[in-house]
Enzyme design. Structure first.
Site, short mmCIF file in Angstrom:
data_model
loop_
_atom_site.label_atom_id
_atom_site.label_comp_id
_atom_site.label_asym_id
_atom_site.label_seq_id
_atom_site.Cartn_x
_atom_site.Cartn_y
_atom_site.Cartn_z
N ASP A 43 78.69 36.89 50.28
CA ASP A 43 77.79 36.54 49.71
C ASP A 43 77.47 35.12 49.15
O ASP A 43 78.55 34.74 49.33
CB ASP A 43 77.33 37.85 48.65
CG ASP A 43 78.65 38.49 47.99
OD1 ASP A 43 79.63 37.23 47.94
OD2 ASP A 43 78.60 39.79 47.79
N TYR A 44 76.93 35.38 47.87
CA TYR A 44 76.97 34.35 47.09
C TYR A 44 77.99 33.86 46.41
O TYR A 44 78.95 33.31 45.62
CB TYR A 44 75.56 33.88 45.78
CG TYR A 44 76.17 35.19 44.78
CD1 TYR A 44 76.43 35.45 43.70
CD2 TYR A 44 74.79 36.67 45.58
CE1 TYR A 44 76.17 36.41 42.86
CE2 TYR A 44 74.93 37.30 44.37
CZ TYR A 44 76.03 37.46 43.33
OH TYR A 44 75.21 38.42 43.12
#
Length: 168
Positions: A43-44
């Protein structure tokens, strides 16, 4: 308040059918599939996205089957598919971008046309447990779209080899 009546500082998760905490000695006959965490797995914030684990487990299962002479493309060619019908995962700790882990898998049992697999995703040295899981597949007749009454003979024979290895 007595100590035994105190509430734990962190709530406990209810049990699931995923493997809870297999010890490292339980991984003797498991197939191993190493994975290096790439940016598209995360994810980010650089933590592995939960769906990546499922893809890694499928890759490990396909490679395990290949190691005993079963090519998934050959199953498809004879009209057999192996869809997942049940899955249970337990996330023990997160995996970060750049880490290398090992996806361990084994076929737990075959009952009729149901094939049950166990998984554990661990550190390279086997000291950290990240994810445990159980997956159930069924043999599906691709042409009719129905569950097969029995596994194709060559596939059943090859799975018997895995089963024998796991019971040694």
């Amino acid at each position: 308040m007595k100590r035994s009546q105190e509430k734990p500082s962190q709530p406990e998760l209810p049990p699931t059918s995923a493997l809870d905490n297999p010890s490292s000695h339980e991984f003797g006959n498991w197939f191993e599939y190493p994975v290096r965490v790439q940016p598209h797995h995360t994810d980010y914030s650089g933590v592995v996205w939960h769906g990546s684990y499922i893809a890694w487990m499928e890759e490990a299962r396909i490679e395990c089957l290949r190691s005993i002479g079963i090519e998934f493309a050959d199953l498809v060619a004879i009209g057999c598919d192996l869809p997942v019908v049940e899955m249970s995962l337990r996330y023990h700790r997160s995996i970060q971008l750049g880490m290398t882990v090992v996806v361990k898998t084994r076929m737990a049992e075959v009952t009729g046309v149901r094939i049950n697999w166990d998984y554990a995703i661990v550190s390279i040295d086997g000291q950290q447990l990240y994810v445990t899981a159980k997956v159930t597949l069924v043999a599906l007749d691709r042409e009719r779209g129905k569950i097969m009454r029995q596994l194709p003979p060559s596939f059943k024979d090859a799975l018997a080899k895995i089963s024998a290895l796991n019971n040694d």
